[in-house]
Design a protein around this motif. Sequence first.
Motif, PDB file in Angstrom:
ATOM      1  N   PHE A   1      50.047 -52.170  32.755  1.00 41.59           N
ATOM      2  CA  PHE A   1      49.224 -53.183  33.412  1.00 41.59           C
ATOM      3  C   PHE A   1      49.723 -54.594  33.108  1.00 41.59           C
ATOM      4  N   LYS A   2      49.460 -55.506  34.040  1.00 39.80           N
ATOM      5  CA  LYS A   2      49.549 -56.928  33.732  1.00 39.80           C
ATOM      6  C   LYS A   2      48.191 -57.300  33.147  1.00 39.80           C
ATOM      7  N   VAL A   3      48.181 -57.754  31.869  1.00 41.28           N
ATOM      8  CA  VAL A   3      46.922 -57.949  31.153  1.00 41.28           C
ATOM      9  C   VAL A   3      46.588 -59.430  30.976  1.00 41.28           C
TER      10      VAL A   3
ATOM     11  N   ASP B   1      42.532 -55.941  39.545  1.00 43.24           N
ATOM     12  CA  ASP B   1      42.338 -54.544  39.951  1.00 43.24           C
ATOM     13  C   ASP B   1      41.304 -53.844  39.073  1.00 43.24           C
ATOM     14  N   LEU B   2      41.290 -54.234  37.782  1.00 47.05           N
ATOM     15  CA  LEU B   2      40.361 -53.590  36.836  1.00 47.05           C
ATOM     16  C   LEU B   2      39.738 -54.641  35.921  1.00 47.05           C
ATOM     17  N   ILE B   3      38.422 -54.491  35.695  1.00 48.33           N
ATOM     18  CA  ILE B   3      37.745 -55.329  34.701  1.00 48.33           C
ATOM     19  C   ILE B   3      37.439 -54.451  33.496  1.00 48.33           C
ATOM     20  N   MET B   4      37.899 -54.881  32.324  1.00 49.29           N
ATOM     21  CA  MET B   4      37.647 -54.141  31.088  1.00 49.29           C
ATOM     22  C   MET B   4      36.646 -54.966  30.263  1.00 49.29           C
TER      23      MET B   4
ATOM     24  N   VAL C   1      44.756 -56.144  35.001  1.00 48.15           N
ATOM     25  CA  VAL C   1      43.471 -55.912  34.339  1.00 48.15           C
ATOM     26  C   VAL C   1      43.015 -57.195  33.666  1.00 48.15           C
ATOM     27  N   ALA C   2      41.712 -57.494  33.805  1.00 43.66           N
ATOM     28  CA  ALA C   2      41.127 -58.614  33.073  1.00 43.66           C
ATOM     29  C   ALA C   2      40.293 -58.026  31.947  1.00 43.66           C
TER      30      ALA C   2
END
Length: 478
Positions: free
Chosen positions: A28-30, A172-175, A7-8
């Motif tokens: 998650f890898k953050v 995988d995910l943008i926060m 996740v970014a």
Amino acid sequence: MEKQKSVAVVGGGLVGAMNACYLSSRGFKVDLYEARQDIRTMEIVRGRSINLALSCRGRQALKKVGLEDQVVEDGIPMYARMIHDLNGTLRPIPYGKSDQYIMSVDRRKLNETLLTAAEERPDVTLHFQHKLISCDLEKGKLSFKIAPAHDDDSRGQVYERNGGADVEVTSDLIMGNDGAYSAIRKHMVKRPRFNYSQEYIPHGYMELTVPPHNGEFAMAINYLHIWPRNEYMMIALPNQDKSFTLTLFMPFDMFDQIKTGDDVMRFFMEKFPDSVPLIGEESLKETYFKLPPLPLVSVKCSPYHVLDKAVIMGDAAHAMVPFYGQGMNCGFEDCLVFDEIMEELGNDLSKVLPEFSVVRSPDAHAICDLAMYNYIEMRESVNSRWFLMRKKVDACLHAIMPRVFIPLYTMVSFSRIRYHVVINKARKQDVLVDNSIQALMALTAVGGGYLTAVAISRNFNINSITDWFHNIADQILK
Ligand code: FAD
Ligand code: EGU
């Protein structure tokens, strides 16, 4: 074992830093990207509000990532408001019983605590001076520019014209937690069927300081101090260093009319005379002209997600005017709600993201509306006398019907009742109260008519009866 998801997190403010903690706990890898330099190494941090009111929702969210105790430890409890009227009279109004209090916390300290907590968790990397300049939300791609250390302007300007990015990543995910002027949200606005509205209110705000007097707090410490003056309003929260931060809210055109040191003094002596010796004449004149007043914006949008790839939270999703002290609390609650949904739906992002939008947007819209409504109400009718009376009526109704009537601020600040439910409950209570008042008035009219008739028939002096009624009314208002 499935592959670890990445996740970014864009934005390392209060909500971004908290999300880094939550998402690390979810495996998650953050990677967190923040435009400013690391605030933990900065001498002075320019920008918004120095202290904030932390209440139930924010505390619950901190608690679940094990940070509540550490944060509350260096906060200052506020058990009541302290109303300052024009002639300097002080009147406290408690929030409730002694276990109902809010906390004044230092924004910078809180942000530092959250960043350090995030950094200490597994698989979290913080990247400072990384300013998002463009993104492809469907593909999970982000481009950053390495920002200069002194770049204060984190308003998500998109510098696409002047060349390529310094850093490009795919996750995988943008926060998106990049605040009220969110760059991520700007990309969402371009998508079909995205709902968006924003409103700047005529008021701006300016922060002033009440320094310690003889090494002690210059005003009563455990209070949220309020100077309600309709169109003008001032609020003060205590700081750990025994000072108070004052926030003056006033229309921009009024800020503009005050041009000289004498104008400032005249204005304060007229509207907030008791605050002048507390702030100090010289300091008041100096601070007033040091920084311009800042704007206040309210933003509503939906949905909060794109496919299973991107989601926004905090001010990026719902900036609100600060007249309920809920912006951060609501943003923290977003993290908690997202985590609850992740748990419920087994971390399946293709289900979790749409569900988050469905569950959270009605609540965020509700608190934006409540905050705006309170702003309108405060500027239209609220002076110190009115404020006192309303809170006493609330407390009185709650004492009579503790289950049925819960004051609006109690539901907002001292419960986790969903904000949209809070609005519905408040509406029902209002109807109830309106009906009760009408019934009371009808009774009073009948009773009063009867008393008057009796008085006349017995040749009594009616004035003495009216006086008697006025006295009773005054007693209640006091
Ligand atoms: P922010 O705190 O704004 O953080 C966003 C971060 O993103 C920043 O660090 C920014 O540098 C970074 N960023 C922005 N753009 C980019 C980019 N392009 N690339 C990378 N990074 C970027 N709330 C309360 O609960 N209680 C209160 O008492 C209270 N009082 C308030 C008083 C005032 C006067 C104001 C204005 C607000 C108040 N609030 C209060 C609201 C609260 O400040 C916000 O709701 C809260 O800060 C939101 O946190 P956030 O992390 O979403 O956004
Ligand atoms: C505004 C600016 C008092 C910090 C709303 C109360 C606020 C705060 C109130 C700011 C008010 C207003 C409530 C809390 C809180 C009150 C609340 C507002 C913290 C209805 C630093 N508001 N704020 N209401 O009841 O529920 O005390 O800037 F003046 S905390 Cl506007 Cl509880």
